[in-house]
Design a protein around this motif. Structure first.
Motif, PDB file in Angstrom:
ATOM      1  N   VAL A 127      85.732  -6.275  21.704  1.00 43.54           N
ATOM      2  CA  VAL A 127      85.297  -7.509  22.345  1.00 43.54           C
ATOM      3  C   VAL A 127      86.229  -7.789  23.518  1.00 43.54           C
ATOM      4  O   VAL A 127      87.391  -8.137  23.331  1.00 43.54           O
ATOM      5  N   ASN A 128      85.727  -7.628  24.706  1.00 39.84           N
ATOM      6  CA  ASN A 128      86.520  -7.921  25.901  1.00 39.84           C
ATOM      7  C   ASN A 128      86.100  -9.282  26.423  1.00 39.84           C
ATOM      8  O   ASN A 128      84.993  -9.433  26.936  1.00 39.84           O
ATOM      9  N   PRO A 129      86.935 -10.281  26.326  1.00 42.46           N
ATOM     10  CA  PRO A 129      86.493 -11.630  26.696  1.00 42.46           C
ATOM     11  C   PRO A 129      86.427 -11.866  28.197  1.00 42.46           C
ATOM     12  O   PRO A 129      86.021 -12.942  28.608  1.00 42.46           O
ATOM     13  N   ASN A 130      86.858 -10.908  29.019  1.00 44.09           N
ATOM     14  CA  ASN A 130      86.655 -11.154  30.448  1.00 44.09           C
ATOM     15  C   ASN A 130      85.359 -10.489  30.892  1.00 44.09           C
ATOM     16  O   ASN A 130      84.654  -9.867  30.095  1.00 44.09           O
ATOM     17  N   THR A 131      85.029 -10.615  32.160  1.00 44.12           N
ATOM     18  CA  THR A 131      83.704 -10.189  32.619  1.00 44.12           C
ATOM     19  C   THR A 131      83.728  -8.864  33.381  1.00 44.12           C
ATOM     20  O   THR A 131      82.730  -8.464  33.955  1.00 44.12           O
ATOM     21  N   SER A 141      82.093 -10.336  28.257  1.00 48.24           N
ATOM     22  CA  SER A 141      81.480 -11.643  28.430  1.00 48.24           C
ATOM     23  C   SER A 141      80.691 -11.673  29.727  1.00 48.24           C
ATOM     24  O   SER A 141      81.053 -11.025  30.708  1.00 48.24           O
ATOM     25  N   ASN A 142      79.603 -12.432  29.717  1.00 43.11           N
ATOM     26  CA  ASN A 142      78.866 -12.650  30.966  1.00 43.11           C
ATOM     27  C   ASN A 142      79.433 -13.816  31.751  1.00 43.11           C
ATOM     28  O   ASN A 142      79.288 -13.893  32.954  1.00 43.11           O
ATOM     29  N   ASP A 143      80.020 -14.742  31.062  1.00 44.09           N
ATOM     30  CA  ASP A 143      80.376 -15.993  31.736  1.00 44.09           C
ATOM     31  C   ASP A 143      81.776 -16.485  31.368  1.00 44.09           C
ATOM     32  O   ASP A 143      82.122 -17.625  31.600  1.00 44.09           O
ATOM     33  N   LEU A 167      80.745 -13.641  21.623  1.00 47.26           N
ATOM     34  CA  LEU A 167      80.408 -12.217  21.567  1.00 47.26           C
ATOM     35  C   LEU A 167      80.290 -11.722  20.120  1.00 47.26           C
ATOM     36  O   LEU A 167      79.434 -10.902  19.797  1.00 47.26           O
ATOM     37  N   ILE A 168      81.145 -12.240  19.256  1.00 50.64           N
ATOM     38  CA  ILE A 168      81.057 -11.817  17.852  1.00 50.64           C
ATOM     39  C   ILE A 168      79.791 -12.383  17.207  1.00 50.64           C
ATOM     40  O   ILE A 168      79.096 -11.693  16.457  1.00 50.64           O
ATOM     41  N   ALA A 195      89.965  -7.277  22.711  1.00 51.31           N
ATOM     42  CA  ALA A 195      90.605  -6.404  23.690  1.00 51.31           C
ATOM     43  C   ALA A 195      91.228  -7.184  24.840  1.00 51.31           C
ATOM     44  O   ALA A 195      90.941  -6.949  26.012  1.00 51.31           O
ATOM     45  N   CYS A 196      92.100  -8.105  24.504  1.00 45.92           N
ATOM     46  CA  CYS A 196      92.802  -8.900  25.516  1.00 45.92           C
ATOM     47  C   CYS A 196      94.169  -9.208  24.926  1.00 45.92           C
ATOM     48  O   CYS A 196      94.258  -9.665  23.776  1.00 45.92           O
TER      49      CYS A 196
END
Lengths: 249, 249, 249, 249, 249, 249
Positions: free
Chosen positions: E6-10, E37-39, E60-61, E76-77
């Motif tokens: 899960v990459n929380p950036n875009t 993430s898209n946003d 995302l989860i 993943a951050c």
């Protein structure tokens, strides 16, 4: 509300300076009173001084109690001498200026540095950091070599020495905030803060603010067990001169 | 070698008891001297007492220095009052009985429990544990509710109360060692140890042993910075009575 | 009283030196005996050495027990190898020289520095500091790069290297006290102390002093649970050569 | 990839059980090898056992190196004996089952409890918690009184005793996760987890997983200084029997 | 087994890089999926970003759960945003890359250093060290001044800057291991490790390895109390635009 | 001076209660403003709520800044969500009610206990204690099982439950002071304090007092590095609904 500043040394000049600083930050409904010792140490610069300062704090608070007492007490000496003893004597808040400065610094940034007078007092400062849970937040402790009484009337040289230590703490030790480690430095905060670019915290102002907050909240000193009034054993009727005199005469 | 035991309270009975215990464990070439305060607290049972006890320690050591001094000093009060101040005054070893008992306990087992007089003194004990690095080793602190002066001449009831607390510490808190938290308990070690089945450490004996060791090694108090001799500022020539008297008269 | 120094390495020169240092500080009624291993590591300079040293300590103490035993044991190797195991074997005091030096240093000043042999041993030293509660008191750890056996007969160059590390620790890291991190440095204390101006503590002398104190007090090793005698499972009757031999032959 | 499990005790039954557990969790491309000592302790249940177990670990790894070595080593004894020594010997990962279990438990919940064999081993467990930074995460340590060899073939009574300790840890000490403190308990995880409702971590499985991860990442043991290969001093050519034999024969 | 990163950036470039690194270390039976993430924030470089990243992780989860879920999740951050929240949502393992890197580093050597992007993120890193019990193991934290998105396509200048910080950490701060403090540095490990001579750990690879291990062991996230499924209160049916939009538009 | 209370949940009843409590303790020259979220969680009772609450705090402060800003901000939720993010956004003081309550409690006694809503929030409370240096001062944490929204209008049963937990904390855990762990408990302090006999601290009142003190002193949030204004990367112009909506709709 009346807050009494207890200065355990005998410097009337410093007491006046402290009172002025306190009045500047006090709320409109807060009366500031400042007292100092007649026979304590002239300045608190070593552990022996600290021992006598603790007794002076007890004495000054007991006098104030006989005069009707105050709504809160501030111990205006960076070693917080006699803090635990003072908390036994009263139910209102008692705040030491070291603890006050450290707590406020911890609310202003992640880390702080202490800049103080003689390096020989740093051991005491470390004990206080540990006691207050601030060891991790304090990234630097530095002694300026400036004696307490030199701060009664700060020269530009003294100021420069302190300012440079603050700069080192911010630039090399990554301190977010500076804590000034002597009541006699109380008037330097704003100029230093402008110079070094981070908040500079003086314990006298901090302690007045914290004491005011606690009085307004109705939160005093917990009287459970440790700080409950103590039934002290009568002293033998011998003169006390010996006890104090030996060290200071 | 001469070791001077400094008892900051005024109990001559307790001072005599402490001296006797110390002499029992002292080596053949160690002379034990015990002094107590004339005008300090009758017993050290609260923070105000502690403040005055620190001053009494300073006074007693300064007197001893005027008499030629000793090879080491033991502060015979479990709060180790005036320890830092005393270390400023001399270059020889100065050992507090709390630190001595804690260090010896840490050499005798992995964990220890402190059994002491009034529970209100446990806060001070916690400060000392932290200062000496012993917080992790101490698994239990308990106050017996027994006043210091009740220990001058221990009754069987007093003994029973203490013994039961020791048993609880060993059986329920898994303490490997017991530390007795008052100089007045110095004579109870052996009987208690037989009863609870683990070593029971008295700080007076421990401090005499540690001080002897340091004297033999030629290791005194470090005089670097914090404990260097201090150039104390002259006190104003006013009588000191007020300072001390207010609290104890 | 008889104190047996257990040197887990095989250097007879170092064992003799250690015994001499111990005898110098021992009280008039203390007999010092020093033994070393026949088949342990020649010097303890890495973790594998440490593992074998622990076994050597167990072996040497068991031999001494068969010879009637001693009143206390000192493990004369700065990593305190086999300390916990030794405490299982006996009821009398067992003192490691690292713990002894650290405890005495903590009584002599607020902070100390460790100056030792190879930097690769500093990890073990850090473990010991944590175990003994001394992490906060230790302000510096430095390895000199000098091997243990080079200390059998100290050259002026070796001395100079150690002395300079001590000076750095005092002047730059503000150490109040120096702890020497190898039994082989035991004879350097006084000269170094004169040079650097602070107490320099050798663990062998410290351990002899602490052991003496505990014997006099009647305080041994707590036999509660962890250090109680263990009913060890019989080993199969196979030769043990393999076990030890692989690493050192 | 080949992972070698090093069991420092001599129980072949336990070694087989450990190997089976490891194979169950190993990835499809991981070969598990399990070795045990011929002449180490029959079970590791006290500090003397621990000392010999460390030497057995060194011996077993050196043998494996002579046979070509492995991609990673797991020390299959909950005290992680010889872990530092093993890291000196090789550049590949070396994982102790106590550290493995603690690290995995810390990834599974905020807090964990250790349930182990004899309470006398809890001191060692506490040392490991401190070394691995897990002191705060561990909310409870309990000894079951069950000896290591009783776990070779677990009876329902033994299981019940362990299960009840797990329940107490979860319900009264608020442990999020259980760590089983003996390689011999490796087969109990799933049943226990179903019963107590929280993850139950066995160190053998955890260590195999962590070792696999490190091998895949190409991350071995850092060889900087402390764990660099050591140039060990030659041992004198005397038979080593004495060294080991005394304790176990 | 399927592990979802899960990459929380875009950044899709960074997500692809992370997936590639993960696939390189994943076992033959592990499927890697990577989502971003898209946003959410374009890069997580400050505390406000971190707040939004935590929400992105939750989002995302939850999406993945609606798609059938995975066997484990990796955040993943390097700030491990939303880690506790994610653990509430699922029963399978959830691993943050900071915690993964720190745990693996602690298994590879005694000490590690963190080399990361902007120095302003070091405060968060310190919080994580404390939370995971790694404060003592981390001997150095340094920010390179390189922004997260500059790592999408690493230039030789960027590489050189990072490499020099690693060298300083190893040579001057005595770090045994390097932890890279950004998912975008995941491809640099091997080259850096060759250059600085110690293991260099990337959190993405570490987390994949740890997650694989836990899945194989059948150890997921403890659902006791703190991480049990929460019965969240319905949000009012108002548009959420305001909530998120204000900060990023 | 204007202090804005930021309540990240959507309960208008609770916001009104908080404002009333704040006004009671505010000085005569302090204006209190209280805002709450339109689309955040209805109550903050789990980590997912916490994540959204942090975003709500950012949003509410940004709105206030667009309206001219305030002299200080108080985050009126006991988990202090978004505290670091908020400190990035402004130069004035930002105080979380958990940190405020803990700091004031530490000035009122040696130890305190936290009594809060659901036990699942205690993990977060432990993180905050560690972050603020208060782990040692906090002797007990207890969850009442009472949901946040049940505190909008406290029943006698709810009061009784909380009061009993306070009594247990004082009598069995020896807490000197009680910290109430929810903004919704702000009106209970005085009654509880009378009942349990020790100071009871509410974070909202404490935060207002501390913020007032800092504003008067001219001490804001340090803008050095970590809390300096961040140049946030533009978000892609996609609707944010998804991001937040998924969790709460």
């Amino acid at each position: 509300m009346r807050i009494t500043l207890v200065n355990p040394n005998t410097s009337r000049a410093m007491t006046a300076k402290i009172a002025a600083v306190a009045r500047e930050v006090a709320g409109p409904d807060v009366e500031i009173r400042a007292v100092c010792s007649n026979d304590g140490p002239a300045a608190v610069e070593c552990h022996v001084d600290e021992a006598f300062a603790a007794v002076a704090v007890v004495d000054l608070i007991e006098r104030d109690l006989r005069d009707g007492g105050s709504d809160a007490y501030v111990i205006a000496c960076f070693g917080d001498p006699g803090l635990d003893a003072a908390r036994e004597l009263v139910g209102v808040p008692v705040i030491g200026i070291a603890e006050a400065a450290m707590h406020v610094a911890a609310l202003s940034g992640r880390s702080f540095a202490v800049v103080t007078t003689l390096s020989r007092t740093l051991g005491r400062a470390r004990d206080l950091l540990a006691r207050y849970g601030m060891t991790q937040a304090c990234v630097s402790l530095s002694g300026s070599g400036i004696g307490v009484l030199e701060l009664e009337d700060t020269t530009s040289e003294v100021y420069e020495t302190i300012a440079r230590l603050c700069e080192v703490a911010v630039q090399q030790r990554e301190a977010d905030v500076i804590v000034l480690g002597c009541a006699g430095m109380a008037d330097l905060c704003q100029t230093l803060s402008l110079r070094v670019g981070v908040p500079v915290v003086d314990g006298v102002a901090a302690a007045v603010g914290l004491a005011t907050a606690m009085v307004r909240m109705g939160v005093g000193t917990s009287k459970r067990d440790e700080y409950a009034p103590a039934s002290r054993r009568g002293m033998p009727p011998v003169a006390a001169d010996d006890l104090v005199g030996s060290a200071y005469r």
